[in-house]
Design a protein around this motif. Structure first.
Motif, PDB file in Angstrom:
ATOM      1  N   ASN A 104       0.832  -1.207   0.000  1.00  0.00           N
ATOM      2  CA  ASN A 104       0.000   0.000   0.000  1.00  0.00           C
ATOM      3  C   ASN A 104       0.864   1.253   0.000  1.00  0.00           C
ATOM      4  O   ASN A 104       0.529   2.239  -0.665  1.00  0.00           O
ATOM      5  N   ASP A 105       1.987   1.232   0.717  1.00  0.00           N
ATOM      6  CA  ASP A 105       2.910   2.371   0.695  1.00  0.00           C
ATOM      7  C   ASP A 105       3.435   2.624  -0.717  1.00  0.00           C
ATOM      8  O   ASP A 105       3.574   3.777  -1.137  1.00  0.00           O
ATOM      9  N   GLU A 106       3.734   1.558  -1.460  1.00  0.00           N
ATOM     10  CA  GLU A 106       4.183   1.712  -2.853  1.00  0.00           C
ATOM     11  C   GLU A 106       3.102   2.373  -3.702  1.00  0.00           C
ATOM     12  O   GLU A 106       3.393   3.262  -4.514  1.00  0.00           O
ATOM     13  N   VAL A 162      -1.189   6.425  -6.998  1.00  0.00           N
ATOM     14  CA  VAL A 162      -2.273   5.750  -7.709  1.00  0.00           C
ATOM     15  C   VAL A 162      -3.380   5.225  -6.795  1.00  0.00           C
ATOM     16  O   VAL A 162      -4.465   4.892  -7.271  1.00  0.00           O
ATOM     17  N   LEU A 163      -3.143   5.155  -5.489  1.00  0.00           N
ATOM     18  CA  LEU A 163      -4.124   4.562  -4.578  1.00  0.00           C
ATOM     19  C   LEU A 163      -5.230   5.559  -4.246  1.00  0.00           C
ATOM     20  O   LEU A 163      -4.962   6.665  -3.778  1.00  0.00           O
ATOM     21  N   LEU A 164      -6.478   5.158  -4.488  1.00  0.00           N
ATOM     22  CA  LEU A 164      -7.638   5.968  -4.132  1.00  0.00           C
ATOM     23  C   LEU A 164      -8.339   5.410  -2.903  1.00  0.00           C
ATOM     24  O   LEU A 164      -8.879   6.163  -2.096  1.00  0.00           O
ATOM     25  N   ALA A 165      -8.368   4.079  -2.775  1.00  0.00           N
ATOM     26  CA  ALA A 165      -9.017   3.428  -1.629  1.00  0.00           C
ATOM     27  C   ALA A 165      -8.525   1.993  -1.545  1.00  0.00           C
ATOM     28  O   ALA A 165      -8.120   1.410  -2.543  1.00  0.00           O
ATOM     29  N   ALA A 166      -8.573   1.450  -0.340  1.00  0.00           N
ATOM     30  CA  ALA A 166      -8.223   0.045  -0.123  1.00  0.00           C
ATOM     31  C   ALA A 166      -8.913  -0.407   1.161  1.00  0.00           C
ATOM     32  O   ALA A 166      -8.755   0.236   2.201  1.00  0.00           O
ATOM     33  N   GLU A 167      -9.675  -1.472   1.057  1.00  0.00           N
ATOM     34  CA  GLU A 167     -10.423  -1.964   2.212  1.00  0.00           C
ATOM     35  C   GLU A 167     -10.552  -3.473   2.155  1.00  0.00           C
ATOM     36  O   GLU A 167     -10.658  -4.054   1.082  1.00  0.00           O
ATOM     37  N   GLY A 168     -10.584  -4.081   3.330  1.00  0.00           N
ATOM     38  CA  GLY A 168     -10.941  -5.485   3.453  1.00  0.00           C
ATOM     39  C   GLY A 168     -12.392  -5.563   3.895  1.00  0.00           C
ATOM     40  O   GLY A 168     -12.908  -4.618   4.499  1.00  0.00           O
ATOM     41  N   LEU A 169     -13.051  -6.661   3.576  1.00  0.00           N
ATOM     42  CA  LEU A 169     -14.456  -6.820   3.921  1.00  0.00           C
ATOM     43  C   LEU A 169     -14.646  -7.951   4.922  1.00  0.00           C
ATOM     44  O   LEU A 169     -13.931  -8.960   4.872  1.00  0.00           O
ATOM     45  N   HIS A 170     -15.616  -7.784   5.808  1.00  0.00           N
ATOM     46  CA  HIS A 170     -15.984  -8.854   6.727  1.00  0.00           C
ATOM     47  C   HIS A 170     -16.562 -10.009   5.914  1.00  0.00           C
ATOM     48  O   HIS A 170     -16.983  -9.833   4.764  1.00  0.00           O
ATOM     49  N   PRO A 171     -16.630 -11.212   6.494  1.00  0.00           N
ATOM     50  CA  PRO A 171     -17.181 -12.355   5.752  1.00  0.00           C
ATOM     51  C   PRO A 171     -18.655 -12.133   5.404  1.00  0.00           C
ATOM     52  O   PRO A 171     -19.353 -11.327   6.037  1.00  0.00           O
ATOM     53  N   SER A 172     -19.118 -12.870   4.405  1.00  0.00           N
ATOM     54  CA  SER A 172     -20.504 -12.709   3.943  1.00  0.00           C
ATOM     55  C   SER A 172     -21.514 -13.066   5.033  1.00  0.00           C
ATOM     56  O   SER A 172     -22.652 -12.615   4.981  1.00  0.00           O
ATOM     57  N   SER A 173     -21.110 -13.841   6.047  1.00  0.00           N
ATOM     58  CA  SER A 173     -22.021 -14.176   7.143  1.00  0.00           C
ATOM     59  C   SER A 173     -22.472 -12.935   7.901  1.00  0.00           C
ATOM     60  O   SER A 173     -23.512 -12.940   8.557  1.00  0.00           O
ATOM     61  N   LYS A 174     -21.724 -11.859   7.801  1.00  0.00           N
ATOM     62  CA  LYS A 174     -22.095 -10.602   8.455  1.00  0.00           C
ATOM     63  C   LYS A 174     -22.788  -9.644   7.487  1.00  0.00           C
ATOM     64  O   LYS A 174     -23.075  -8.502   7.843  1.00  0.00           O
ATOM     65  N   ALA A 209      -2.528  -1.246 -14.548  1.00  0.00           N
ATOM     66  CA  ALA A 209      -3.309  -1.888 -13.484  1.00  0.00           C
ATOM     67  C   ALA A 209      -2.864  -3.334 -13.293  1.00  0.00           C
ATOM     68  O   ALA A 209      -2.691  -3.813 -12.168  1.00  0.00           O
ATOM     69  N   VAL A 210      -2.641  -4.039 -14.397  1.00  0.00           N
ATOM     70  CA  VAL A 210      -2.170  -5.429 -14.327  1.00  0.00           C
ATOM     71  C   VAL A 210      -0.794  -5.485 -13.654  1.00  0.00           C
ATOM     72  O   VAL A 210      -0.535  -6.354 -12.819  1.00  0.00           O
ATOM     73  N   GLN A 211       0.081  -4.543 -14.007  1.00  0.00           N
ATOM     74  CA  GLN A 211       1.412  -4.518 -13.388  1.00  0.00           C
ATOM     75  C   GLN A 211       1.300  -4.362 -11.878  1.00  0.00           C
ATOM     76  O   GLN A 211       2.010  -5.045 -11.126  1.00  0.00           O
ATOM     77  N   TRP A 212       0.420  -3.460 -11.415  1.00  0.00           N
ATOM     78  CA  TRP A 212       0.244  -3.296  -9.967  1.00  0.00           C
ATOM     79  C   TRP A 212      -0.325  -4.570  -9.348  1.00  0.00           C
ATOM     80  O   TRP A 212       0.092  -4.987  -8.270  1.00  0.00           O
ATOM     81  N   ALA A 213      -1.289  -5.194 -10.017  1.00  0.00           N
ATOM     82  CA  ALA A 213      -1.909  -6.409  -9.472  1.00  0.00           C
ATOM     83  C   ALA A 213      -0.908  -7.542  -9.339  1.00  0.00           C
ATOM     84  O   ALA A 213      -0.971  -8.325  -8.385  1.00  0.00           O
ATOM     85  N   THR A 214       0.033  -7.641 -10.265  1.00  0.00           N
ATOM     86  CA  THR A 214       1.018  -8.726 -10.182  1.00  0.00           C
ATOM     87  C   THR A 214       1.994  -8.525  -9.032  1.00  0.00           C
ATOM     88  O   THR A 214       2.713  -9.456  -8.674  1.00  0.00           O
ATOM     89  N   ALA A 240      -6.831 -15.044  -5.815  1.00  0.00           N
ATOM     90  CA  ALA A 240      -7.092 -14.412  -7.106  1.00  0.00           C
ATOM     91  C   ALA A 240      -7.528 -12.972  -6.889  1.00  0.00           C
ATOM     92  O   ALA A 240      -8.154 -12.645  -5.890  1.00  0.00           O
ATOM     93  N   VAL A 241      -7.183 -12.133  -7.851  1.00  0.00           N
ATOM     94  CA  VAL A 241      -7.596 -10.733  -7.868  1.00  0.00           C
ATOM     95  C   VAL A 241      -8.188 -10.452  -9.241  1.00  0.00           C
ATOM     96  O   VAL A 241      -7.559 -10.744 -10.257  1.00  0.00           O
ATOM     97  N   GLU A 242      -9.390  -9.925  -9.244  1.00  0.00           N
ATOM     98  CA  GLU A 242     -10.066  -9.577 -10.493  1.00  0.00           C
ATOM     99  C   GLU A 242      -9.901  -8.075 -10.728  1.00  0.00           C
ATOM    100  O   GLU A 242     -10.105  -7.278  -9.819  1.00  0.00           O
ATOM    101  N   LEU A 243      -9.506  -7.699 -11.934  1.00  0.00           N
ATOM    102  CA  LEU A 243      -9.365  -6.287 -12.299  1.00  0.00           C
ATOM    103  C   LEU A 243     -10.577  -5.868 -13.107  1.00  0.00           C
ATOM    104  O   LEU A 243     -10.921  -6.519 -14.088  1.00  0.00           O
TER     105      LEU A 243
END
Length: 142
Positions: free
Chosen positions: A31-33, A39-51, A90-95, A103-106
């Motif tokens: 994230n520091d990179e 290029v970073l606008l937002a970054a978040e993790g999500l709770h599991p779908s059970s919530k 975007a692909v370069q950052w994802a790799t 997996a990460v979907e772009l």
């Protein structure tokens, strides 16, 4: 152009297992990179779908279904929103994401300019852009 890098869920994230200290530190460096590159606008993790909940729409209105949801690998566990010059960038950052598996979907985010002006008139495009810019000028207090 903006791209969303969607992190696919797995059994571990759906169980609500926290990441390891090593993963948190590696993600912090990544994230520091992104921040240093501007290029970073937002970054978040999500709770599991059970919530969570799923809201489905039909002619009869909305139906709410509480989680969890099936097929963990089809769910989203987190995301980055980045602004880059191309899909290739975007692909370069994802790799470079420090994952050992998963997996990460772009997906490119629609901009008003991507749609014809008869669908998104200039005044609506300007209003949407102002809405996007506002949190950057006046972040909400917590």
């Amino acid at each position: 152009m903006r791209f969303m890098m969607l992190v696919r869920s797995d059994a571990r994230t759906e169980e609500g297992a926290p990441p390891t200290k090593e993963i948190v530190e590696a993600m912090d460096r990544y994230n520091d990179e992104l921040i240093k590159a501007g290029v970073l606008l937002a970054a978040e993790g999500l709770h599991p779908s059970s919530k969570g909940a799923l809201v489905s729409y039909s002619g009869d209105g909305a139906t709410v279904t509480d989680g969890p949801f099936a097929e963990a690998e089809e769910l989203v566990a987190g995301y980055w929103l980045i602004q880059v010059s191309s899909k290739d960038e975007a692909v370069q950052w994802a790799t470079r994401i420090p994952f050992e598996e998963g997996a990460v979907e772009l997906r490119q985010v629609f901009e008003a300019a991507d749609l014809p002006p008869d669908v998104v008139p200039p005044e609506i495009a300007a209003k949407e852009q102002a809405f996007r810019d506002e949190p950057l000028r006046n972040p909400p207090e917590r």
